[in-house]
Design an enzyme around this catalytic site. Structure first.
Site, PDB file in Angstrom:
ATOM      1  N   GLN A   1       0.848  -1.185   0.000  1.00 37.02           N
ATOM      2  CA  GLN A   1       0.000   0.000   0.000  1.00 37.02           C
ATOM      3  C   GLN A   1       0.886   1.238   0.000  1.00 37.02           C
ATOM      4  O   GLN A   1       1.753   1.399   0.861  1.00 37.02           O
ATOM      5  CB  GLN A   1      -0.946   0.039   1.203  1.00 37.02           C
ATOM      6  CG  GLN A   1      -1.985   1.146   1.039  1.00 37.02           C
ATOM      7  CD  GLN A   1      -2.937   1.267   2.210  1.00 37.02           C
ATOM      8  OE1 GLN A   1      -2.515   1.648   3.300  1.00 37.02           O
ATOM      9  NE2 GLN A   1      -4.202   0.985   1.991  1.00 37.02           N
TER      10      GLN A   1
ATOM     11  N   TYR B   1      -7.445  11.207   3.284  1.00 40.92           N
ATOM     12  CA  TYR B   1      -5.991  11.371   3.175  1.00 40.92           C
ATOM     13  C   TYR B   1      -5.676  12.363   2.060  1.00 40.92           C
ATOM     14  O   TYR B   1      -6.574  12.885   1.399  1.00 40.92           O
ATOM     15  CB  TYR B   1      -5.319  10.019   2.951  1.00 40.92           C
ATOM     16  CG  TYR B   1      -5.331   9.140   4.173  1.00 40.92           C
ATOM     17  CD1 TYR B   1      -4.485   9.399   5.247  1.00 40.92           C
ATOM     18  CD2 TYR B   1      -6.206   8.055   4.286  1.00 40.92           C
ATOM     19  CE1 TYR B   1      -4.505   8.612   6.390  1.00 40.92           C
ATOM     20  CE2 TYR B   1      -6.236   7.265   5.420  1.00 40.92           C
ATOM     21  CZ  TYR B   1      -5.382   7.546   6.467  1.00 40.92           C
ATOM     22  OH  TYR B   1      -5.412   6.767   7.599  1.00 40.92           O
TER      23      TYR B   1
ATOM     24  N   ARG C   1      -7.799   2.317  -2.731  1.00 36.06           N
ATOM     25  CA  ARG C   1      -8.613   2.384  -1.511  1.00 36.06           C
ATOM     26  C   ARG C   1      -9.578   3.537  -1.707  1.00 36.06           C
ATOM     27  O   ARG C   1      -9.165   4.676  -1.984  1.00 36.06           O
ATOM     28  CB  ARG C   1      -7.702   2.637  -0.314  1.00 36.06           C
ATOM     29  CG  ARG C   1      -8.388   2.371   1.017  1.00 36.06           C
ATOM     30  CD  ARG C   1      -8.287   0.913   1.400  1.00 36.06           C
ATOM     31  NE  ARG C   1      -8.556   0.711   2.821  1.00 36.06           N
ATOM     32  CZ  ARG C   1      -9.713   0.295   3.318  1.00 36.06           C
ATOM     33  NH1 ARG C   1     -10.735   0.047   2.539  1.00 36.06           N
ATOM     34  NH2 ARG C   1      -9.846   0.114   4.615  1.00 36.06           N
TER      35      ARG C   1
ATOM     36  N   GLY D   1      -9.117  -6.919   8.617  1.00 38.22           N
ATOM     37  CA  GLY D   1      -7.978  -6.239   9.231  1.00 38.22           C
ATOM     38  C   GLY D   1      -7.793  -6.705  10.652  1.00 38.22           C
ATOM     39  O   GLY D   1      -7.005  -7.597  10.953  1.00 38.22           O
TER      40      GLY D   1
ATOM     41  N   CYS E   1     -12.254  -3.153  20.204  1.00 36.55           N
ATOM     42  CA  CYS E   1     -11.899  -2.142  21.198  1.00 36.55           C
ATOM     43  C   CYS E   1     -10.900  -1.135  20.633  1.00 36.55           C
ATOM     44  O   CYS E   1     -10.845   0.011  21.077  1.00 36.55           O
ATOM     45  CB  CYS E   1     -11.305  -2.808  22.428  1.00 36.55           C
ATOM     46  SG  CYS E   1      -9.709  -3.632  22.134  1.00 36.55           S
TER      47      CYS E   1
ATOM     48  N   CYS F   1      -2.322  -6.046  19.259  1.00 38.69           N
ATOM     49  CA  CYS F   1      -3.716  -6.466  19.386  1.00 38.69           C
ATOM     50  C   CYS F   1      -4.018  -6.731  20.849  1.00 38.69           C
ATOM     51  O   CYS F   1      -3.242  -7.393  21.546  1.00 38.69           O
ATOM     52  CB  CYS F   1      -3.970  -7.728  18.557  1.00 38.69           C
ATOM     53  SG  CYS F   1      -5.650  -8.381  18.747  1.00 38.69           S
TER      54      CYS F   1
ATOM     55  N   ALA G   1      -7.488 -12.639  32.628  1.00 41.54           N
ATOM     56  CA  ALA G   1      -6.103 -12.892  33.029  1.00 41.54           C
ATOM     57  C   ALA G   1      -5.914 -14.351  33.417  1.00 41.54           C
ATOM     58  O   ALA G   1      -4.959 -15.001  32.968  1.00 41.54           O
ATOM     59  CB  ALA G   1      -5.704 -11.965  34.175  1.00 41.54           C
TER      60      ALA G   1
ATOM     61  N   ALA H   1     -11.104 -21.150  45.615  1.00 43.00           N
ATOM     62  CA  ALA H   1      -9.860 -21.762  46.063  1.00 43.00           C
ATOM     63  C   ALA H   1      -9.637 -21.409  47.532  1.00 43.00           C
ATOM     64  O   ALA H   1      -9.757 -20.248  47.931  1.00 43.00           O
ATOM     65  CB  ALA H   1      -8.698 -21.281  45.214  1.00 43.00           C
TER      66      ALA H   1
END
Length: 663
Positions: free
Chosen positions: A107, A180, A228, A339, A366, A382, A413, A477
């Site tokens: 690109q 752009y 594009r 993407g 997000c 990411c 986590a 636990a």
């Protein structure tokens, strides 16, 4: 094969591509070197997506001009700055990509102009077609001279020639799209020139036409060149974009002119149009957050396809293969461009081909790991995939000795830690007090626009099953498990709890989690205390369900302490608040809630607001009691996720990966 139609070959010009999937271009920040070539991260990054089955890879934006918007290495590659370095590093990349049967386009950008993100591209003066306001800075852009335009055009020819030498199968021009620099010439709102590059549509597209002709001079007309292309700009004014469904007067390129532009671009010799909609002034269109519907460009791609005879590529949250196949079958587009889904899961195309859909790690839109980090740190990563952009650095480490590891907590986590441990060959055992895995993903994913949070929780559940992880649900636990000598290490990922405080009539004061999970009925008139991301998303969800909502925030503006959020997400959410009739009171200190009336001090004034309930969204506190109780009795113990520091999904996953990959 169920999705056979997605795996039929297609041609762009004379180039045959093995399937209908392209990797959408996303800024390759952090993937270049100091001489305008690719670093090892960049080569690994694109090769990994080829390995995952993508038919056509389109790199993130690169440059060929070195005079107007001067290079600021190593932000993005440049195909003319040091041709030997560019060709050498690109050749290594294209050869590896071709080994997997994928094709790859470079690109090439004419420049950013008025939309330059200052942290990314240095300190050069902003330029544009005319003297128009910069998108981010309090500056007016300098119009390009004709000589500068000619210089940029010539650089495209040289850069494309170097790309061809380096093994690229074609190039994509960036862009009559997203506002752009080349698009600033194409859109009359930005272009007030009275020379051969201004006025009529043909004149405004002259820049794009000359680029195509220059590349043909150096590479031949058989060398594929895509464009594009944004069919519609969705501009209300400078720095003001339109929301989906909003009635407004288009100041940019409207559909009728977009159709004529598409026809002209085909006439000029472009071999494909990579279609979307929007500009930086309406950035959420080009980088759709979770608040945008899936496949938001279908209308624009279909209109474009009805008026041109070259392939139409369409991106924009088309991660569902059923949606993708419907788009092909209904002549909406010819190729699907992924993407962010390829960042989240580089194997997504192969998993679709083999019908292993439950194994696809979902993108949650997000934009914190990709566009947010590009804007803030000039890095592409990411949030849900710690290996994206760090493929070699974050490869799974081989284990020397198999360990049995206790994982306490089944939020992101804990789940990520258990997943990585199992992938490496360790034996994790996970305890979760609730009845399902996911932690804060479950309430956070309750709004309709957060469905992918639930999909991520489901993916972790499926991964635990696939990897044979021993999971104990509805089980806390205890000291017995934590101090069990059969465990070689312990990971505490016990999460966080919402901060609550008394307002007086606390029977009608709830946490966001209680309302989102349906444990409490908020009523029809709701006050949300706290205008951070959680409060704003809760308010939006309630308003879309027909509730009357008021946000009361102590600071002077909403989402003041969240970040780094991608501007597309933050700005869209900020505009959705008034668009959905949500009232906002800022600079307010809440003092009480009694008899259905909330009192708050705003400056010198006391406000009284009626409400059926008050929902507190004022942050979370780490739940680290077990860690503090037993940390000195354990030889190898780690504290992860919100239990260590309240943060977001991205850092919960990333920190868990880092620790679990080195046990």
């Amino acid at each position: 094969m169920k999705y056979q139609g997605l795996f039929e070959p297609i041609k762009i010009g004379k180039l045959e591509i093995k399937n209908r999937y392209a990797m959408a271009p996303m800024g390759p920040l952090g993937l270049g070197d100091c001489e305008g070539g690719w670093n090892d991260r960049g080569i690994d990054y694109y090769t990994r997506r080829a390995q995952g089955g993508i038919g056509l890879i389109i790199t993130g934006v690169t440059f060929s001009d070195t005079e107007v918007e001067k290079p600021s290495f190593p932000n993005t590659p440049n195909s003319t700055y040091n041709p030997v370095q560019f060709v050498r590093t690109s050749r290594e990349m294209t050869e590896r990509v071709h080994a997997y049967g994928s094709k790859i386009f470079l690109q090439m950008s004419g420049g950013f102009g008025r939309v330059t993100i200052p942290t990314n591209l240095g300190e050069f003066p902003p330029v544009s077609a005319s003297a128009v306001p910069h998108r981010w800075l309090d500056k007016t852009c300098r119009p390009l001279t004709v000589e500068e335009i000619h210089g940029i055009v010539e650089s495209f020819g040289k850069g494309a020639y170097n790309a061809k030498r380096a093994g690229f199968d074609g190039v994509e021009i960036h862009a009559v799209h997203e506002g752009y620099l080349i698009d600033q010439f194409a859109i009359s709102f930005f272009n007030q020139r009275n020379d051969e590059y201004g006025g009529s549509l043909e004149n405004r597209l002259r820049f794009a036409k000359e680029i195509r002709e220059e590349i043909a001079k150096t590479c031949g007309w058989d060398f594929p060149v895509a464009m594009r292309f944004s069919l519609k700009s969705l501009i209300k004014d400078f720095r003001e974009g339109a929301l989906p469904g909003e009635e407004f007067e288009e100041k940019g390129r409207d559909i009728e002119e977009g159709i004529e532009a598409a026809k002209l671009l085909e006439k000029y010799g472009y071999d494909a149009l990579d279609v979307d909609a929007g500009t930086y002034d309406a950035w959420w269109w080009n980088h759709p957050p979770m608040y945008m519907e899936k496949a938001p460009y279908k209308e624009f791609a279909k209109i474009t396809k009805e008026h041109v005879n070259i392939p139409v590529i369409m991106a924009g949250r088309v991660d569902n293969p059923d949606t993708a196949l419907d788009c092909l079958n209904n002549d909406i587009c010819d190729m699907i461009s992924l993407g962010r889904p390829t960042l989240a899961d580089p194997d997504i195309v192969n998993k679709i081909r083999t019908n292993k859909l439950s194994q696809i790690r979902p993108c949650i839109s997000c934009q914190e790991g990709c566009m947010g980090r590009i804007q803030t740190y000039s890095l592409i990563n990411c949030a849900v995939n710690p290996q994206a952009g760090k493929e070699r650095l974050n490869t799974y480490n081989p284990i020397v000795k198999k360990k049995r590891v206790l994982v306490v907590g089944g939020g992101v986590a804990g789940c990520e830690a258990a997943r990585v441990l199992a992938e490496r060959g360790h034996e994790p055992v996970l305890y979760e007090a609730a009845g399902r895995l996911g932690g804060n993903l479950i309430p956070g994913g309750a709004p309709a626009f957060k469905e992918d949070d639930i999909a991520l929780a489901k993916w972790y559940e499926d991964e635990m099953t696939r990897l044979g992880v021993e999971v104990h649900l509805n089980t806390k636990a205890t000291e017995k498990e934590i101090l069990d000598k059969s465990f070689d290490a312990v990971i505490m990922a016990t999460g966080s709890r919402p901060k609550m405080f008394s307002l007086g009539d606390d029977e009608k004061v709830y946490s966001a989690e209680q309302v989102l999970l349906g444990q409490k009925e908020a009523g029809n008139n709701v006050i949300v205390v706290g205008g951070g991301l959680v409060g704003c998303e809760l308010a939006l969800d309630l308003a879309q369900k027909g509730k009357k909502v008021t946000i009361v925030e102590a600071l002077d503006k909403l989402m003041a302490v969240n970040g780094p959020l991608c501007s597309a997400n933050k700005e869209m959410l900020e505009k959705l608040i008034p668009f959905n009739g949500i009232d906002v009171v800022t600079g307010a200190r809440v003092t009480g809630f009694n008899n259905g009336v909330l009192t708050a001090t705003v400056g010198e004034e006391t406000k009284e607001l009626n409400a059926d309930s008050v929902v507190l969204c004022v942050g979370y506190a780490s739940e680290n009691t077990l860690y503090n109780q037993y940390k000195n009795e354990l030889d190898e113990v780690y504290l992860l996720g919100d239990a260590r520091q309240v943060s977001n999904i991205m850092y919960g996953i990333w920190d868990a990966f880092e620790v679990a990959n080195h046990i």
